[in-house]
Design a protein around this motif. Structure first.
Motif, PDB file in Angstrom:
ATOM      1  N   TRP A  13       0.802  -1.226   0.000  1.00  0.00           N
ATOM      2  CA  TRP A  13       0.000   0.000   0.000  1.00  0.00           C
ATOM      3  C   TRP A  13       0.835   1.277   0.000  1.00  0.00           C
ATOM      4  CZ3 TRP A  13      -3.993  -2.145   4.016  1.00  0.00           C
ATOM      5  CH2 TRP A  13      -4.940  -2.928   3.348  1.00  0.00           C
ATOM      6  N   TYR A  17       0.546   4.262  -2.799  1.00  0.00           N
ATOM      7  CA  TYR A  17       0.381   5.676  -2.457  1.00  0.00           C
ATOM      8  C   TYR A  17       1.456   6.520  -3.148  1.00  0.00           C
ATOM      9  CZ  TYR A  17       1.602   9.951  -0.193  1.00  0.00           C
ATOM     10  OH  TYR A  17       1.981  11.249   0.003  1.00  0.00           O
ATOM     11  N   GLU A  20       0.907   6.974  -6.812  1.00  0.00           N
ATOM     12  CA  GLU A  20      -0.234   7.850  -7.100  1.00  0.00           C
ATOM     13  C   GLU A  20       0.083   9.296  -6.730  1.00  0.00           C
ATOM     14  OE1 GLU A  20      -3.923   8.078  -9.005  1.00  0.00           O
ATOM     15  OE2 GLU A  20      -2.469   6.452  -8.848  1.00  0.00           O
ATOM     16  N   HIS A  38      -0.348  10.346   2.764  1.00  0.00           N
ATOM     17  CA  HIS A  38      -1.071   9.072   2.803  1.00  0.00           C
ATOM     18  C   HIS A  38      -1.697   9.000   4.187  1.00  0.00           C
ATOM     19  CE1 HIS A  38      -0.662   4.372   2.446  1.00  0.00           C
ATOM     20  NE2 HIS A  38      -1.917   4.791   2.281  1.00  0.00           N
ATOM     21  N   ILE A  53      -6.630   3.431  -1.216  1.00  0.00           N
ATOM     22  CA  ILE A  53      -5.577   4.340  -0.778  1.00  0.00           C
ATOM     23  C   ILE A  53      -6.178   5.735  -0.615  1.00  0.00           C
ATOM     24  CG2 ILE A  53      -3.316   5.319  -1.326  1.00  0.00           C
ATOM     25  CD1 ILE A  53      -3.342   2.217  -0.926  1.00  0.00           C
ATOM     26  N   ASP A  54      -6.155   6.246   0.629  1.00  0.00           N
ATOM     27  CA  ASP A  54      -6.654   7.591   0.915  1.00  0.00           C
ATOM     28  C   ASP A  54      -5.496   8.574   0.847  1.00  0.00           C
ATOM     29  OD1 ASP A  54      -9.548   7.741   1.581  1.00  0.00           O
ATOM     30  OD2 ASP A  54      -9.002   6.180   3.006  1.00  0.00           O
ATOM     31  N   THR A 104     -10.198   2.235  -5.907  1.00  0.00           N
ATOM     32  CA  THR A 104      -8.795   1.983  -5.576  1.00  0.00           C
ATOM     33  C   THR A 104      -8.162   3.142  -4.814  1.00  0.00           C
ATOM     34  OG1 THR A 104      -8.044   2.864  -7.706  1.00  0.00           O
ATOM     35  CG2 THR A 104      -8.460   0.462  -7.572  1.00  0.00           C
ATOM     36  N   HIS A 105      -8.612   4.373  -5.085  1.00  0.00           N
ATOM     37  CA  HIS A 105      -8.030   5.554  -4.461  1.00  0.00           C
ATOM     38  C   HIS A 105      -9.118   6.580  -4.166  1.00  0.00           C
ATOM     39  CE1 HIS A 105      -4.707   3.795  -6.767  1.00  0.00           C
ATOM     40  NE2 HIS A 105      -3.889   4.390  -5.926  1.00  0.00           N
TER      41      HIS A 105
END
Length: 171
Positions: A13, A17, A20, A38, A53-54, A104-105
């Motif tokens: 993860w 992150y 992205e 992240h 993923i936040d 996903t995000h």
């Protein structure tokens, strides 16, 4: 219906992150973005999480971001929640059906402030307290069983725990 799915912690993860975050920095105006973080459960080693993923994007001005960030983010696969009643932030999702099988995000665009600090305090507290990671993971499992088909209720049911942890952060 938006089902709540939890997964065991994935050590990949943080790499998702990072990749992205690079994409976001490549398409967002450097003068707009102050920081990218992240956060959320995928940012806490060992914590089970919805495998989404936040990403917290701190900007100088949400109003400026409304003018210049939507099109570039949509161009890299994000959907903008234009009906968000909260005008002090922007929310984007990558991986919405039918374009993809699942989210996903999430990208949360906010200005500096208390709520942003609280998100990062919560993350950092969990990162340094394994006992809380285990406790929070158990709570999330229980809530997933109870609210499997109601993402909003699942999230709301965690709020008392989050407030409890935040109180420990300031004491």
């Amino acid at each position: 219906m938006d089902e709540v799915r939890l997964a065991e912690y994935d050590p990949g993860w943080p790499k998702l992150y990072a990749a992205e975050a690079e994409r976001l920095m490549a398409v967002l105006s450097a003068g707009l973005v102050l920081s990218i973080e992240h956060f959320g459960s995928t940012a806490v080693p060992g914590l089970m999480a919805k495998p989404i993923i936040d990403i917290l994007v701190e900007v100088r001005s949400v109003q400026e971001a409304r003018k210049i960030a939507i099109q570039p983010l949509e161009a890299i696969g994000y959907a903008f929640w234009s009906d968000n009643p909260r005008r002090d932030r922007m929310f984007f999702v990558k991986g919405l059906p039918p374009a993809a099988p699942h989210r996903t995000h999430h990208v949360h665009i906010v200005e500096s402030g208390t709520e942003m600090r609280e998100q990062l305090l919560f993350r950092d507290y969990l990162r340094s307290h394994l006992d809380e990671v285990l406790r929070y993971g158990n709570l999330k499992s229980e809530l997933m069983a109870k609210f499997r088909n109601d993402r909003e209720a699942y999230t709301a049911a965690k709020s008392a725990y989050v407030k409890e942890v935040l109180a420990k952060c300031v004491s």
